[in-house]
Scaffold this motif. Sequence first.
Motif, PDB file in Angstrom:
ATOM      1  N   VAL A   1       0.820  -1.218   0.000  1.00 48.55           N
ATOM      2  CA  VAL A   1       0.000   0.000   0.000  1.00 48.55           C
ATOM      3  C   VAL A   1       0.852   1.266   0.000  1.00 48.55           C
ATOM      4  O   VAL A   1       0.350   2.351   0.263  1.00 48.55           O
ATOM      5  CB  VAL A   1      -0.984   0.000   1.190  1.00 48.55           C
ATOM      6  N   ALA A   2       2.137   1.126  -0.327  1.00 48.48           N
ATOM      7  CA  ALA A   2       3.081   2.250  -0.238  1.00 48.48           C
ATOM      8  C   ALA A   2       2.686   3.445  -1.089  1.00 48.48           C
ATOM      9  O   ALA A   2       2.914   4.591  -0.701  1.00 48.48           O
ATOM     10  CB  ALA A   2       4.483   1.788  -0.613  1.00 48.48           C
ATOM     11  N   ASP A   3       2.096   3.203  -2.237  1.00 52.55           N
ATOM     12  CA  ASP A   3       1.768   4.298  -3.155  1.00 52.55           C
ATOM     13  C   ASP A   3       0.395   4.904  -2.911  1.00 52.55           C
ATOM     14  O   ASP A   3      -0.037   5.776  -3.671  1.00 52.55           O
ATOM     15  CB  ASP A   3       1.876   3.811  -4.602  1.00 52.55           C
TER      16      ASP A   3
ATOM     17  N   ALA B   1       5.610   2.585   9.938  1.00 54.36           N
ATOM     18  CA  ALA B   1       5.227   3.245   8.684  1.00 54.36           C
ATOM     19  C   ALA B   1       3.782   3.727   8.755  1.00 54.36           C
ATOM     20  O   ALA B   1       3.473   4.845   8.328  1.00 54.36           O
ATOM     21  CB  ALA B   1       5.423   2.295   7.509  1.00 54.36           C
ATOM     22  N   GLY B   2       2.911   2.910   9.306  1.00 49.45           N
ATOM     23  CA  GLY B   2       1.506   3.287   9.416  1.00 49.45           C
ATOM     24  C   GLY B   2       1.284   4.502  10.301  1.00 49.45           C
ATOM     25  O   GLY B   2       0.350   5.271  10.092  1.00 49.45           O
TER      26      GLY B   2
ATOM     27  N   GLU C   1      10.830   2.967   2.402  1.00 47.30           N
ATOM     28  CA  GLU C   1      12.080   2.669   3.107  1.00 47.30           C
ATOM     29  C   GLU C   1      12.100   1.244   3.665  1.00 47.30           C
ATOM     30  O   GLU C   1      13.166   0.713   3.969  1.00 47.30           O
ATOM     31  CB  GLU C   1      12.268   3.617   4.305  1.00 47.30           C
ATOM     32  N   LEU C   2      10.947   0.666   3.825  1.00 46.87           N
ATOM     33  CA  LEU C   2      10.856  -0.615   4.521  1.00 46.87           C
ATOM     34  C   LEU C   2      11.618  -1.754   3.864  1.00 46.87           C
ATOM     35  O   LEU C   2      12.259  -2.538   4.577  1.00 46.87           O
ATOM     36  CB  LEU C   2       9.395  -0.992   4.750  1.00 46.87           C
ATOM     37  N   PRO C   3      11.594  -1.908   2.536  1.00 46.52           N
ATOM     38  CA  PRO C   3      12.347  -3.035   1.970  1.00 46.52           C
ATOM     39  C   PRO C   3      13.827  -3.021   2.351  1.00 46.52           C
ATOM     40  O   PRO C   3      14.374  -4.061   2.730  1.00 46.52           O
ATOM     41  CB  PRO C   3      12.140  -2.872   0.460  1.00 46.52           C
ATOM     42  N   ASP C   4      14.472  -1.863   2.280  1.00 42.80           N
ATOM     43  CA  ASP C   4      15.895  -1.798   2.642  1.00 42.80           C
ATOM     44  C   ASP C   4      16.104  -2.071   4.128  1.00 42.80           C
ATOM     45  O   ASP C   4      17.017  -2.804   4.515  1.00 42.80           O
ATOM     46  CB  ASP C   4      16.484  -0.432   2.287  1.00 42.80           C
ATOM     47  N   ARG C   5      15.255  -1.504   4.957  1.00 49.00           N
ATOM     48  CA  ARG C   5      15.395  -1.733   6.402  1.00 49.00           C
ATOM     49  C   ARG C   5      15.110  -3.189   6.763  1.00 49.00           C
ATOM     50  O   ARG C   5      15.786  -3.775   7.598  1.00 49.00           O
ATOM     51  CB  ARG C   5      14.483  -0.789   7.174  1.00 49.00           C
ATOM     52  N   LEU C   6      14.110  -3.762   6.128  1.00 48.13           N
ATOM     53  CA  LEU C   6      13.795  -5.174   6.386  1.00 48.13           C
ATOM     54  C   LEU C   6      14.891  -6.090   5.858  1.00 48.13           C
ATOM     55  O   LEU C   6      15.156  -7.144   6.445  1.00 48.13           O
ATOM     56  CB  LEU C   6      12.439  -5.534   5.787  1.00 48.13           C
TER      57      LEU C   6
END
Length: 192
Positions: A102-104, A165-166, A174-179
């Motif tokens: 749902v990032a976009d 994020a929510g 940013e979440l993919p890199d942090r995860l």
Amino acid sequence: MSSSVAAPRRTLTERQADTVARLVEATVLELRSRPAERVTVRQVAARAGVSPATAYTYFASRDHLVAEVFWQRLRVLPPPEDAPGSPVERVAAALGAIATLVADEPELAAACTAALLADDAEVVRLRDAIGLEVADRIRRAHPGGVDDARLGVLALVFSGAMLQAGMGHLDYRELPDRLAVATHLVLTRETS
């Protein structure tokens, strides 16, 4: 959907599945047009062209509708075992893909965060199914196996990242890199 994840609802006829799909799409459109707290099941039903009674046959609340949007998007993600890379990279990619569902769509992202925290029994059921699906995707991405302790840590990291994020403390993008960093740390470190 993997056989290890329980189906979140009874089997639907083709017509019922079409009604659910229309309600899910109408939910997204309603969330784009007004603040989530002002969206009602009745408005969603009207947009979908069904009666409120029909909508309530499938969805107990607005939160249930919004949680269903997230569940439907999760179910159509590509299989994690098909992603390129090492098992650790596949796990990171699987978590990143879920995190950016749902990032976009900021309105939908905010609504999903609130909805998935609701105590509505149907939302709890979907939240459990989502958790099982996330765990299943981690296992399928890492065929060598992820022990329960590391799986639990990854689930905690993932849910915490989604909550951050929510709440607006992190950008979903940013979440993919942090995860990926967290996944690498969890899956490549020796346990004591």
